[in-house]
Structure formats: C-alpha cells, structure tokens
Design a protein around this motif. Structure first.
Motif, PDB file in Angstrom:
ATOM      1  N   SER A   8       0.817  -1.229   0.000  1.00  0.00           N
ATOM      2  CA  SER A   8       0.000   0.000   0.000  1.00  0.00           C
ATOM      3  C   SER A   8       0.847   1.274   0.000  1.00  0.00           C
ATOM      4  O   SER A   8       0.367   2.334  -0.394  1.00  0.00           O
ATOM      5  N   ALA A   9       2.108   1.173   0.452  1.00  0.00           N
ATOM      6  CA  ALA A   9       2.962   2.368   0.442  1.00  0.00           C
ATOM      7  C   ALA A   9       3.746   2.481  -0.869  1.00  0.00           C
ATOM      8  O   ALA A   9       4.500   3.435  -1.066  1.00  0.00           O
ATOM      9  N   GLY A  10       3.548   1.527  -1.744  1.00  0.00           N
ATOM     10  CA  GLY A  10       4.227   1.558  -3.045  1.00  0.00           C
ATOM     11  C   GLY A  10       3.497   2.466  -4.024  1.00  0.00           C
ATOM     12  O   GLY A  10       2.429   3.013  -3.723  1.00  0.00           O
ATOM     13  N   PHE A  11       4.091   2.610  -5.190  1.00  0.00           N
ATOM     14  CA  PHE A  11       3.572   3.530  -6.204  1.00  0.00           C
ATOM     15  C   PHE A  11       2.132   3.169  -6.615  1.00  0.00           C
ATOM     16  O   PHE A  11       1.194   3.965  -6.440  1.00  0.00           O
ATOM     17  N   ILE A  12       1.927   1.965  -7.106  1.00  0.00           N
ATOM     18  CA  ILE A  12       0.586   1.589  -7.588  1.00  0.00           C
ATOM     19  C   ILE A  12      -0.347   1.340  -6.409  1.00  0.00           C
ATOM     20  O   ILE A  12      -1.533   1.688  -6.448  1.00  0.00           O
ATOM     21  N   PHE A  55      -8.758   3.806   6.478  1.00  0.00           N
ATOM     22  CA  PHE A  55      -7.477   3.184   6.142  1.00  0.00           C
ATOM     23  C   PHE A  55      -6.744   2.759   7.412  1.00  0.00           C
ATOM     24  O   PHE A  55      -6.615   3.523   8.359  1.00  0.00           O
ATOM     25  N   THR A  56      -6.265   1.518   7.417  1.00  0.00           N
ATOM     26  CA  THR A  56      -5.417   1.035   8.517  1.00  0.00           C
ATOM     27  C   THR A  56      -4.148   0.483   7.905  1.00  0.00           C
ATOM     28  O   THR A  56      -4.225  -0.245   6.908  1.00  0.00           O
ATOM     29  N   LEU A  57      -3.011   0.788   8.497  1.00  0.00           N
ATOM     30  CA  LEU A  57      -1.753   0.220   7.996  1.00  0.00           C
ATOM     31  C   LEU A  57      -1.236  -0.824   8.966  1.00  0.00           C
ATOM     32  O   LEU A  57      -1.186  -0.591  10.172  1.00  0.00           O
ATOM     33  N   ILE A  58      -0.835  -1.956   8.412  1.00  0.00           N
ATOM     34  CA  ILE A  58      -0.060  -2.916   9.205  1.00  0.00           C
ATOM     35  C   ILE A  58       1.352  -2.880   8.634  1.00  0.00           C
ATOM     36  O   ILE A  58       1.563  -3.135   7.449  1.00  0.00           O
ATOM     37  N   ARG A  59       2.295  -2.484   9.469  1.00  0.00           N
ATOM     38  CA  ARG A  59       3.686  -2.387   9.045  1.00  0.00           C
ATOM     39  C   ARG A  59       4.316  -3.747   9.247  1.00  0.00           C
ATOM     40  O   ARG A  59       4.571  -4.146  10.383  1.00  0.00           O
ATOM     41  N   GLY A  60       4.519  -4.482   8.195  1.00  0.00           N
ATOM     42  CA  GLY A  60       5.074  -5.826   8.357  1.00  0.00           C
ATOM     43  C   GLY A  60       5.304  -6.459   7.006  1.00  0.00           C
ATOM     44  O   GLY A  60       4.993  -5.870   5.970  1.00  0.00           O
ATOM     45  N   SER A  61       5.836  -7.684   7.063  1.00  0.00           N
ATOM     46  CA  SER A  61       6.238  -8.339   5.822  1.00  0.00           C
ATOM     47  C   SER A  61       5.264  -9.443   5.415  1.00  0.00           C
ATOM     48  O   SER A  61       4.746 -10.166   6.279  1.00  0.00           O
ATOM     49  N   ILE A  62       5.092  -9.585   4.123  1.00  0.00           N
ATOM     50  CA  ILE A  62       4.269 -10.697   3.616  1.00  0.00           C
ATOM     51  C   ILE A  62       4.951 -12.038   3.881  1.00  0.00           C
ATOM     52  O   ILE A  62       4.336 -13.081   3.737  1.00  0.00           O
ATOM     53  N   LEU A  63       6.229 -11.993   4.282  1.00  0.00           N
ATOM     54  CA  LEU A  63       6.928 -13.244   4.579  1.00  0.00           C
ATOM     55  C   LEU A  63       6.592 -13.773   5.972  1.00  0.00           C
ATOM     56  O   LEU A  63       6.933 -14.888   6.318  1.00  0.00           O
ATOM     57  N   ASP A  64       5.938 -12.943   6.778  1.00  0.00           N
ATOM     58  CA  ASP A  64       5.590 -13.332   8.137  1.00  0.00           C
ATOM     59  C   ASP A  64       4.134 -13.812   8.162  1.00  0.00           C
ATOM     60  O   ASP A  64       3.196 -13.020   8.095  1.00  0.00           O
ATOM     61  N   HIS A  80      -3.073  -7.988  -4.078  1.00  0.00           N
ATOM     62  CA  HIS A  80      -1.683  -8.257  -3.700  1.00  0.00           C
ATOM     63  C   HIS A  80      -0.716  -7.592  -4.688  1.00  0.00           C
ATOM     64  O   HIS A  80      -0.515  -8.084  -5.798  1.00  0.00           O
ATOM     65  N   LEU A  81      -0.136  -6.476  -4.234  1.00  0.00           N
ATOM     66  CA  LEU A  81       0.790  -5.730  -5.096  1.00  0.00           C
ATOM     67  C   LEU A  81       2.215  -5.731  -4.531  1.00  0.00           C
ATOM     68  O   LEU A  81       3.148  -5.319  -5.229  1.00  0.00           O
ATOM     69  N   ALA A  82       2.390  -6.136  -3.284  1.00  0.00           N
ATOM     70  CA  ALA A  82       3.737  -6.096  -2.676  1.00  0.00           C
ATOM     71  C   ALA A  82       4.679  -7.009  -3.443  1.00  0.00           C
ATOM     72  O   ALA A  82       4.341  -8.149  -3.764  1.00  0.00           O
ATOM     73  N   ALA A  83       5.841  -6.482  -3.764  1.00  0.00           N
ATOM     74  CA  ALA A  83       6.859  -7.269  -4.480  1.00  0.00           C
ATOM     75  C   ALA A  83       8.121  -6.434  -4.565  1.00  0.00           C
ATOM     76  O   ALA A  83       8.109  -5.231  -4.280  1.00  0.00           O
ATOM     77  N   LEU A  84       9.201  -7.081  -4.967  1.00  0.00           N
ATOM     78  CA  LEU A  84      10.356  -6.328  -5.443  1.00  0.00           C
ATOM     79  C   LEU A  84      10.136  -6.215  -6.933  1.00  0.00           C
ATOM     80  O   LEU A  84       9.989  -7.228  -7.635  1.00  0.00           O
ATOM     81  N   ALA A  85      10.083  -4.957  -7.440  1.00  0.00           N
ATOM     82  CA  ALA A  85       9.467  -4.728  -8.744  1.00  0.00           C
ATOM     83  C   ALA A  85      10.436  -4.373  -9.875  1.00  0.00           C
ATOM     84  O   ALA A  85      10.014  -4.279 -11.023  1.00  0.00           O
ATOM     85  N   GLY A  86      11.716  -4.180  -9.575  1.00  0.00           N
ATOM     86  CA  GLY A  86      12.614  -3.744 -10.650  1.00  0.00           C
ATOM     87  C   GLY A  86      13.261  -4.918 -11.375  1.00  0.00           C
ATOM     88  O   GLY A  86      13.742  -5.853 -10.729  1.00  0.00           O
ATOM     89  N   VAL A  87      13.267  -4.870 -12.690  1.00  0.00           N
ATOM     90  CA  VAL A  87      13.883  -5.951 -13.473  1.00  0.00           C
ATOM     91  C   VAL A  87      15.393  -5.979 -13.222  1.00  0.00           C
ATOM     92  O   VAL A  87      15.977  -7.022 -12.958  1.00  0.00           O
ATOM     93  N   ARG A  88      16.007  -4.795 -13.274  1.00  0.00           N
ATOM     94  CA  ARG A  88      17.481  -4.757 -13.206  1.00  0.00           C
ATOM     95  C   ARG A  88      18.014  -5.161 -11.836  1.00  0.00           C
ATOM     96  O   ARG A  88      19.005  -5.867 -11.719  1.00  0.00           O
ATOM     97  N   ILE A 102       8.389 -14.945  -4.531  1.00  0.00           N
ATOM     98  CA  ILE A 102       7.886 -16.327  -4.641  1.00  0.00           C
ATOM     99  C   ILE A 102       7.393 -16.822  -3.276  1.00  0.00           C
ATOM    100  O   ILE A 102       6.223 -17.134  -3.119  1.00  0.00           O
ATOM    101  N   GLN A 103       8.270 -16.819  -2.265  1.00  0.00           N
ATOM    102  CA  GLN A 103       7.815 -17.262  -0.935  1.00  0.00           C
ATOM    103  C   GLN A 103       6.714 -16.318  -0.428  1.00  0.00           C
ATOM    104  O   GLN A 103       5.696 -16.778   0.101  1.00  0.00           O
ATOM    105  N   GLY A 104       6.914 -15.014  -0.603  1.00  0.00           N
ATOM    106  CA  GLY A 104       5.923 -14.025  -0.144  1.00  0.00           C
ATOM    107  C   GLY A 104       4.577 -14.224  -0.832  1.00  0.00           C
ATOM    108  O   GLY A 104       3.523 -14.156  -0.194  1.00  0.00           O
ATOM    109  N   PHE A 105       4.619 -14.470  -2.126  1.00  0.00           N
ATOM    110  CA  PHE A 105       3.368 -14.719  -2.857  1.00  0.00           C
ATOM    111  C   PHE A 105       2.680 -15.961  -2.300  1.00  0.00           C
ATOM    112  O   PHE A 105       1.462 -15.977  -2.093  1.00  0.00           O
ATOM    113  N   PHE A 106       3.474 -16.992  -2.033  1.00  0.00           N
ATOM    114  CA  PHE A 106       2.913 -18.236  -1.476  1.00  0.00           C
ATOM    115  C   PHE A 106       2.221 -17.979  -0.132  1.00  0.00           C
ATOM    116  O   PHE A 106       1.134 -18.487   0.128  1.00  0.00           O
ATOM    117  N   GLU A 107       2.858 -17.183   0.738  1.00  0.00           N
ATOM    118  CA  GLU A 107       2.268 -16.926   2.067  1.00  0.00           C
ATOM    119  C   GLU A 107       0.883 -16.287   1.913  1.00  0.00           C
ATOM    120  O   GLU A 107      -0.068 -16.652   2.607  1.00  0.00           O
TER     121      GLU A 107
END
Ligand SMILES: NC(=O)c1ccc[n+]([C@@H]2O[C@H](COP(=O)([O-])OP(=O)(O)OC[C@H]3O[C@@H](n4cnc5c(N)ncnc54)[C@H](O)[C@@H]3O)[C@@H](O)[C@H]2O)c1
Length: 315
Positions: A8-12, A55-64, A80-88, A102-107
């Motif tokens: 939610s804090a990302g661009f899109i 709006f409520t924010l939970i500050r945490g990781s999708i890996l948890d 679900h938009l959280a990701a590392l998004a840069g190709v390079r 991958i693991q985050g998406f699975f969680e």
C-alpha cells in the motif's frame, strides 16, 4: 468492501488505496517499507493515506505468516501488489527476489485459501512475455521464455495462482501491468531517472541506443483496471493492462524534455541484460471483460509526472 492491499505504500498501491477509499471501501494496507528505493517516498505516500478514516496500515512483511493471517481476517478481497518490482535489481539481489516474490506470494495465496477469502487480485507483469516476439502481446501467447529473474517470478505467481484455483477454487485474477508511470512514481524507473537528471543538468542513459518501444500506462488507468477486477472477481483470469499502443523511447524522451523545458544530454548505451526491445499490450480482453479503457496518453501523462516531481522536490 474490506480489502487487504499489500504494497500500500508503493507507487501503484498508494494510488489504488486512494481510489478504493474514495468510493467508500475499507482498506487494510500491509507494507514493510522495503529499502529497495527511498523509504521516505513510501512514508510520504502513507502519510496521505493515514488521513483517511477507513485506512489502517499494518507495518510488516508478507513473509511473516502471522502478520499476513492477521491482516487478512474478515476481508472481502485481497489486492496483492507487494513485491520487489525492478527488473534490473533482480540481477543483483536474486535471493531477495525469490524470497519476496515467490515465498511471499505463497504466504498470501496459501493463507487466502485457508481463510477462504472470496477473491484475490494480484500484480503480474508484461515481463512474463520475455522473449515473445508476437506483437502485440496477447494473454494466450506462450510465456515460457523468461529473460529475467523478475519475469520468472511473475510467471511463477501465475502458475501458483492457477494451481490454487484448480485445487481449492480460490478466485484469482492476475494483472499484467505494462510500464506504469505517473505522479508518486518509482525512483528506479525511466521517467523518474530522466526527469531527475534533466532538471539537475546531468546526462541521461538511453539504453538500447534509443531503439526501444514501450507500452506506457498512466497509473490512473491501471488503477481503473485493478478496481474493475476487484469488482468483477472472475473465477480465474489473467489480463493485460497496458495503454494498448507502443511508443518510441525517443518520442517519450522528447516529451520529458518538453515538460522539463530543457534538452537532455544523452549517453546512448547498449541494451541491458533482461530488457526487451518492444512491449505492446493487446488489451481487447480487458476492454471486453473489465470495461477497461485507457484515457491518458503520454502527452498528458508525462507533464503530470514532471509537475508532481517539481512540487515534491521543491524545484
Ligand atoms: N510499476 C510498474 O511499471 C509495474 C509493471 C509491472 C508490474 N508491476 C508490479 O506491480 C506491483 C506494484 O509495483 P510498484 O511499481 O507500485 O512497486 P513499488 O516498489 O512502489 O511497490 C511495492 C511495495 O511492496 C512493498 N514490499 C516489498 N516487499 C515487501 C514485503 N516483504 N512485505 C510487505 N511489503 C513489501 C514495498 O515496500 C513497496 O511499497 C508489483 O508487484 C510490481 O511487480 C509494476
């Protein structure tokens, strides 16, 4: 609806949250403010969202998993938009990409299935088309020629979502975004890098010797496609969300120069590993099934970005 929005804090994510809140939805944001680019930009986006009552924010990781499970309680949809998004960046930090994307998406996916959430909409990417040379790219094209770890991650997400739909009936919609740009955009993307360099009198790096073409999509159009997907909640779909026209990189640069009021000094460079020459979305499926219709072309969208950039950085 009550919607869990990861990233939610990302661009899109920020623009999506604003649109959902504006129409009266309740948004639970989940973001770890990853330091992949300037976290201050994420804090500033989040400060805007915090002003909204729903709006409520939970500050945490999708890996948890515990955090994901808590964030998902009682939601009607997950976006679900959280990701590392840069190709390079994926070349330099492969292990972080495998973990987050991958693991985050699975969680998120596995917890959605366990909690029987009524629908999951997730970000895929035009990168899944990899070495595909059939232009424009259609959802039915083969997508097994991956050229970057990032593209492979997104393809993997589509396969995982398909499997969960097949096994458990979880409704899943994947959205293949094509080069999204607009105010509050990402500092690692071309428009930001060009604007920043031009306004500070530095040369810009033009990869592929300027011979690349991109389907550039204004962020408000992408958000309209995301919101329509949340509402339609098809059992299982993948959609291209692009502008539906390819632009020459050099024409794009001319528009940035015009908006900045200066000509850029250009370093012409070869293609970077993982880059493709052309992206071009066939958006007929999204038009038909989501009522998706891009409204902002680059001649209007680029100046909107540059105006935001000047204001945000007080130039
Ligand atoms: N911007 C584009 O042109 C584009 C194109 C194709 C696909 N996408 C996809 O769209 C989505 C959003 O992209 P964006 O441009 O807004 O990127 P972004 O980097 O601005 O947003 C992603 C957000 O996810 C958060 N995040 C990263 N790891 C996390 C973790 N472990 N737990 C919780 N949050 C985490 C980040 O802090 C960030 O705020 C991504 O999935 C990206 O791959 C973007």
């Amino acid at each position: 609806m009550r919607i869990l929005l990861t990233g939610s804090a990302g661009f899109i994510g920020f623009h999506t949250a604003k649109a959902l809140l504006a129409r009266g939805d309740e948004v639970v944001g989940l973001d770890n403010f990853s330091p992949y680019y300037d976290p201050q930009l994420k804090e500033d986006r989040n400060a805007q969202l915090k002003k909204e009552e729903n709006f409520t924010l939970i500050r945490g990781s999708i890996l948890d998993r515990k955090t994901v499970a808590k964030a998902m309680k009682g939601v009607d949809r997950i976006c679900h938009l959280a990701a590392l998004a840069g190709v390079r960046y994926s070349f330099e930090h492969p292990e972080e990409y495998i973990a987050t994307n991958i693991q985050g998406f699975f969680e998120v996916l596995d917890e959605a299935q366990k909690q029987q959430v009524p629908g999951l909409i997730y970000a895929s990417s035009s990168s899944v088309y990899g070495g595909n040379t059939e232009i424009p790219f259609k959802e039915s094209d083969r997508t097994d020629d991956q050229l970057s770890l990032y593209g492979m991650n997104k393809k993997d997400n589509e396969l995982m979502a398909h499997t969960y739909h097949h096994l458990y009936g979880l409704p899943v919609t994947g959205l293949r975004f094509f080069t999204v740009y607009g105010p509050w955009g990402r500092p690692d993307m071309a428009l930001f890098l060009f604007t920043d360099a031009i306004l500070h009198g530095r040369p810009i790096n033009v990869f592929g010797h300027g011979k690349m073409q991109r389907d550039f999509t204004y962020v408000d159009d992408i958000v309209a496609g995301i919101v329509a997907s949340i509402d339609k909640n098809y059992p299982e779909e993948v959609f291209n969300l692009g502008c539906g026209r390819r632009e020459e990189l050099m024409d794009y640069i001319k528009m940035v120069e015009a908006a900045c009021g200066r000509e850029a000094k250009k370093n012409f460079m070869p293609m970077q590993p993982g880059d493709v020459v052309t992206t071009d979305a066939d958006i007929s499926r999204a038009r038909k099934m989501l009522g998706y219709e891009p409204k902002t072309m680059i001649r209007e969208g680029v100046p909107k970005f540059v105006a935001w950039y000047r204001e945000y950085y007080d130039l």
